[in-house]
Each structure stands twice: as structure tokens, then as C-alpha cells.
Design an enzyme around this catalytic site. Sequence first.
Site, PDB file in Angstrom:
ATOM      1  CG  ASP A 189      -1.797   1.153   1.386  1.00  0.00           C
ATOM      2  OD1 ASP A 189      -2.246   1.675   0.346  1.00  0.00           O
ATOM      3  OD2 ASP A 189      -2.062   1.565   2.526  1.00  0.00           O
TER       4      ASP A 189
ATOM      5  CG  ASP B 246      -2.695   2.132   6.618  1.00  0.00           C
ATOM      6  OD1 ASP B 246      -2.826   1.862   5.402  1.00  0.00           O
ATOM      7  OD2 ASP B 246      -3.105   3.201   7.108  1.00  0.00           O
TER       8      ASP B 246
END
Length: 210
Positions: A10, A175
Amino acid sequence: MKKIKNILFDLGGVIMTIDQNQAVARFRELGLADAAERLDPYTQGGIFGDLERGTIDAETFCHELSEMVGRNLTLEQCEYAWRGYCREVPQRNLDTLVRLRHEGYRLVLLSNTNPFMMNWAMSDKFDGNGHPLSYYMDACYLSYKCKVMKPDKMFFRKVIQAERLACDETLFVDDGPYNVAAASELGIKTFCPKNGEDWTLKIDNCLNVE
């Protein structure tokens, strides 16, 4: 368990530290009084989600946001507001990406993002050393280009198919709890550090489990 060969990363919250409050403040500067309710650190909704899902382009987003705030905004103003999400790009993260590639791992970006953020991230201004984000990756998959957003499993399936990845040889670092849950259900190994956390040493533990 098979050896990990591929790592999906990410961007926001992992490679780049997210500053949700700064993003909200900048959109408020543009006149969006309810920015705190409209913006999300993981998956956007409304016109923000439309932009990151690729159903509207940057110019249309700028026009619709202008309508919402009651004044004409420029593309530069919209980019300034979106860039508020970036607090920093820690050098330790970039150094670790370089190290992992040198160790033979294939690194792939899998990000919910938009043209405004990528205008900066894919430029030589990204890391402060003249390199774009793509310098650190073997491939990049962006939600607004793929027309799908995490945690939709279709996003992961697109990347897996295009890159010809084996799920049990792949680690996904994000996350967002919902995002890693979706990847895990497909058999992908996951690691969910908190936004801004130093994950650079912990990731080796994920890679070395047999």
C-alpha cells in the site's frame, strides 16, 4: 508454507505516512466545511470515491468540488488539498524497498489513490532525491486506473492475474484492517502495520516464516 517471493505494498499509511487532519484542514481551506465527514484514511466515498475508483477524472472532480464549495477551484488547488494526506515519506521505508528488491523480492504497489496524488508520487519530487515512486516498484496498480478499490477482492484478483502471482508466495502490506482481511481470504499472507509505524524490521519476520 511456501517461501514469499512477491510483496504487495500500500502507499498511504505504509510507504507514506498519512496525515488525515492536514488533508481535512486543506479541503476546509477550499471551502468544504464538512471535510472531516467526507474524507476517510482508507476508502473514500462520494466524489472522492468516484475519483479514486476512476469513474470521474480530475477535471470532473474539480468541477464537482467547485459546485460543492460555491467557487471555482483550479486543478492546482485540488492537488494541494489532496497532497495534505502526505505527512512524510520516511527514508527508512525507501531504503527498505531498495533492499528488498536487491534481495530478489518482486515489489508491487496496490493503492487506492487518484490522479492528484499520483501527479506528485510519479514525479521526481516524490522522494526528495529525484526519483518517482515507480523507481522503487516492479509494477504499480492504482485504483483509479484499475477501476476498483480495496477492499474489493476484484482489485487483488486483477493484480494476481496480471502479475501471475501465487497467493501463498505473496505478502500484502497495508495499514487498513479491512484491506488485509480481504487479501487474507484469498490466501495471501498479510502484514498490517499502523499508519506511521516503523515496519522496516518487522517485515523480515513475515518473510522468514517457513
